[in-house]
Write an enzyme that holds these catalytic residues in place. Structure first.
Site, short mmCIF file in Angstrom:
data_model
loop_
_atom_site.label_atom_id
_atom_site.label_comp_id
_atom_site.label_asym_id
_atom_site.label_seq_id
_atom_site.Cartn_x
_atom_site.Cartn_y
_atom_site.Cartn_z
N ASP A 1 0.88 -1.17 0.00
CA ASP A 1 0.00 0.00 0.00
C ASP A 1 0.92 1.22 0.00
O ASP A 1 1.67 1.42 0.96
CB ASP A 1 -0.90 -0.02 1.25
CG ASP A 1 -1.86 1.18 1.31
OD1 ASP A 1 -1.55 2.22 0.69
OD2 ASP A 1 -2.89 1.06 1.97
N TYR B 1 -6.13 15.52 -8.88
CA TYR B 1 -5.39 14.68 -9.82
C TYR B 1 -4.27 15.47 -10.49
O TYR B 1 -3.12 15.04 -10.56
CB TYR B 1 -6.37 14.13 -10.85
CG TYR B 1 -5.80 13.05 -11.73
CD1 TYR B 1 -5.60 11.76 -11.25
CD2 TYR B 1 -5.47 13.32 -13.06
CE1 TYR B 1 -5.09 10.78 -12.07
CE2 TYR B 1 -4.97 12.34 -13.88
CZ TYR B 1 -4.78 11.05 -13.39
OH TYR B 1 -4.27 10.07 -14.20
N SER C 1 0.37 11.82 -16.37
CA SER C 1 -0.81 12.09 -17.19
C SER C 1 -0.65 13.44 -17.87
O SER C 1 -0.06 14.37 -17.28
CB SER C 1 -2.06 12.12 -16.30
OG SER C 1 -3.15 12.66 -17.00
N THR D 1 -9.89 1.74 -18.44
CA THR D 1 -9.70 1.04 -17.17
C THR D 1 -10.81 1.53 -16.23
O THR D 1 -11.64 2.36 -16.61
CB THR D 1 -8.34 1.41 -16.54
OG1 THR D 1 -8.34 2.83 -16.32
CG2 THR D 1 -7.18 1.02 -17.44
N ASN E 1 2.89 3.33 -10.45
CA ASN E 1 1.65 3.32 -11.23
C ASN E 1 0.41 3.62 -10.38
O ASN E 1 -0.55 4.20 -10.89
CB ASN E 1 1.51 1.94 -11.90
CG ASN E 1 0.15 1.74 -12.51
OD1 ASN E 1 -0.15 2.25 -13.60
ND2 ASN E 1 -0.71 0.99 -11.81
N LYS F 1 -0.08 14.93 -10.24
CA LYS F 1 0.75 14.56 -11.39
C LYS F 1 1.80 15.64 -11.70
O LYS F 1 2.90 15.33 -12.15
CB LYS F 1 -0.12 14.28 -12.61
CG LYS F 1 -1.07 13.08 -12.45
CD LYS F 1 -0.34 11.77 -12.15
CE LYS F 1 -1.30 10.58 -12.19
NZ LYS F 1 -0.65 9.29 -11.85
N VAL G 1 -7.04 5.52 -21.42
CA VAL G 1 -7.07 4.06 -21.47
C VAL G 1 -8.35 3.56 -20.78
O VAL G 1 -8.75 4.07 -19.73
CB VAL G 1 -5.83 3.48 -20.75
CG1 VAL G 1 -5.85 1.95 -20.79
CG2 VAL G 1 -4.55 4.01 -21.37
P1 NAP Z 1 -7.16 1.96 -12.04
O1 NAP Z 1 -7.72 1.02 -13.03
O2 NAP Z 1 -8.06 2.77 -11.20
O3 NAP Z 1 -6.13 1.16 -11.11
C1 NAP Z 1 -5.48 1.83 -10.07
C2 NAP Z 1 -4.60 0.86 -9.32
O4 NAP Z 1 -3.94 1.59 -8.27
C3 NAP Z 1 -5.37 -0.29 -8.67
O5 NAP Z 1 -4.61 -1.47 -8.74
C4 NAP Z 1 -5.50 0.19 -7.22
O6 NAP Z 1 -5.62 -0.86 -6.28
C5 NAP Z 1 -4.14 0.85 -7.08
N1 NAP Z 1 -4.06 1.68 -5.88
C6 NAP Z 1 -4.86 2.71 -5.49
N2 NAP Z 1 -4.45 3.18 -4.30
C7 NAP Z 1 -3.39 2.42 -3.92
C8 NAP Z 1 -2.54 2.40 -2.80
N3 NAP Z 1 -2.71 3.25 -1.76
N4 NAP Z 1 -1.53 1.50 -2.76
C9 NAP Z 1 -1.34 0.64 -3.77
N5 NAP Z 1 -2.12 0.58 -4.85
C10 NAP Z 1 -3.13 1.47 -4.92
O7 NAP Z 1 -6.22 3.03 -12.78
P2 NAP Z 1 -5.45 2.95 -14.20
O8 NAP Z 1 -6.32 3.60 -15.22
O9 NAP Z 1 -4.91 1.59 -14.43
O10 NAP Z 1 -4.27 3.98 -13.91
C11 NAP Z 1 -2.94 3.56 -13.72
C12 NAP Z 1 -2.05 4.79 -13.81
O11 NAP Z 1 -2.22 5.42 -15.10
C13 NAP Z 1 -2.38 5.86 -12.78
O12 NAP Z 1 -1.18 6.46 -12.33
C14 NAP Z 1 -3.20 6.89 -13.57
O13 NAP Z 1 -3.14 8.17 -13.02
C15 NAP Z 1 -2.51 6.79 -14.92
N6 NAP Z 1 -3.33 7.27 -16.04
C16 NAP Z 1 -4.45 6.62 -16.41
C17 NAP Z 1 -5.18 7.08 -17.50
C18 NAP Z 1 -6.43 6.35 -17.97
O14 NAP Z 1 -7.07 6.85 -18.95
N7 NAP Z 1 -6.79 5.23 -17.41
C19 NAP Z 1 -4.78 8.24 -18.19
C20 NAP Z 1 -3.62 8.90 -17.77
C21 NAP Z 1 -2.90 8.41 -16.70
P3 NAP Z 1 -7.07 -1.34 -5.69
O15 NAP Z 1 -7.59 -2.36 -6.65
O16 NAP Z 1 -6.71 -1.90 -4.34
O17 NAP Z 1 -7.95 -0.11 -5.61
#
Ligand code: NAP
Length: 232
Positions: free
Chosen positions: A60, A156, A141, A191, A87, A160, A189
């Site tokens: 965590d 957010y 981001s 997600t 990440n 970043k 993405v």
């Molecule tokens: P996501 O699907 O919401 O997944 C987030 C992950 O972070 C999950 O595994 C979550 O675990 C974990 N997490 C949250 N708090 C945590 C903590 N305190 N300790 C450890 N793990 C923790 O997000 P994603 O879209 O894959 O995003 C991944 C990265 O890409 C992030 O940095 C995000 O800002 C960046 N990003 C995403 C997008 C997009 O369009 N998706 C665009 C730009 C940047 P739990 O399952 O336990 O909650």
């Protein structure tokens, strides 16, 4: 032990899980960081069944004890760490405004997205410095780019912007150790965080994996999307 060893935070789902799969597919030993041990084990199981060396580890990023324990566990298991992918992130706060902020959300985002990444790197530094090709990838981001900063998303965006600043500071301070440090925007993405309509997770993960596997003469202190520089 010759394979490079990577740690990916927030790797039980989304982009982190795909980065884990791709890095392991390239022969890395990958520690799949997850704050929930059950979620970590569940995410790792199909990858391990496919023959990939993916090892779930409880981490965590807001809990220093779990960070220290995870790093110690990696040291015990394989004695090295070459790549850290920061990440894990929370709070894409679309309904929040900088002029009328929910400061609880802001503090939580900074704790996880900024201070969490910072704490992970501090704990990993001794092992990263021992590596012959240390790499740190901060998953950032475009929302954190100052060049086209706009209103909204204050939690957010600030997290970043701060993470990008750490990229520049770490790149400068770790250049003598041969550790390459870069920020990568994965693009929009599909997600849980990105929602529907974004691109496939494999495409978003690609640029992160690229930065995690740069050659020793690769760039450092940069901000990239799809393997190409983007403005800060
Ligand atoms: P996501 O699907 O919401 O997944 C987030 C992950 O972070 C999950 O595994 C979550 O675990 C974990 N997490 C949250 N708090 C945590 C903590 N305190 N300790 C450890 N793990 C923790 O997000 P994603 O879209 O894959 O995003 C991944 C990265 O890409 C992030 O940095 C995000 O800002 C960046 N990003 C995403 C997008 C997009 O369009 N998706 C665009 C730009 C940047 P739990 O399952 O336990 O909650």
């Amino acid at each position: 032990m010759t394979a490079d060893v990577a740690l990916v935070t927030g790797a039980n789902r989304g982009i982190g899980l795909e980065v884990t799969r791709q890095l392991a597919g390239q022969g890395h030993v990958v520690f799949l960081g997850a704050r929930s041990p059950a979620a970590g084990a569940e995410a790792a199981a199909p990858l391990r069944a496919a023959g990939l060396d993916v090892r779930p580890v409880r981490l965590d990023v807001t809990d220093r004890d779990t960070i220290e324990a995870a790093i110690a566990d990696i040291d015990r298991q394989v004695g090295r760490l070459d790549v850290v992918v920061n990440n894990a992130a929370i709070h894409y706060d679309t309904t929040n405004r900088a002029t009328d902020p929910d400061l609880t959300i802001v503090h939580e985002a900074l704790d996880t997205n900024l201070h969490g990444a910072w704490d992970v790197v501090l704990a990993a530094l001794t092992m990263l410095r021992r590596s012959e090709h240390g790499r740190i990838v901060n998953v950032s981001s475009g929302a954190g780019a100052l060049t086209d900063m706009a209103g909204g998303l204050p939690a957010y965006r600030l997290s970043k912007v701060g993470l990008n600043a750490l990229t520049r500071m770490w790149a400068a301070e770790l250049a003598g150790d041969g550790i390459l440090v870069n920020s990568v925007c994965p693009g929009w993405v599909a997600t849980d965080m990105g929602g529907g309509g974004g691109r496939p997770v494999a495409d978003g993960a690609d640029g992160v994996v690229w930065a995690a596997t740069l050659p020793d003469d690769g760039p450092t202190g940069g901000f990239f999307r799809d393997r190409r520089p983007i403005p800060w």
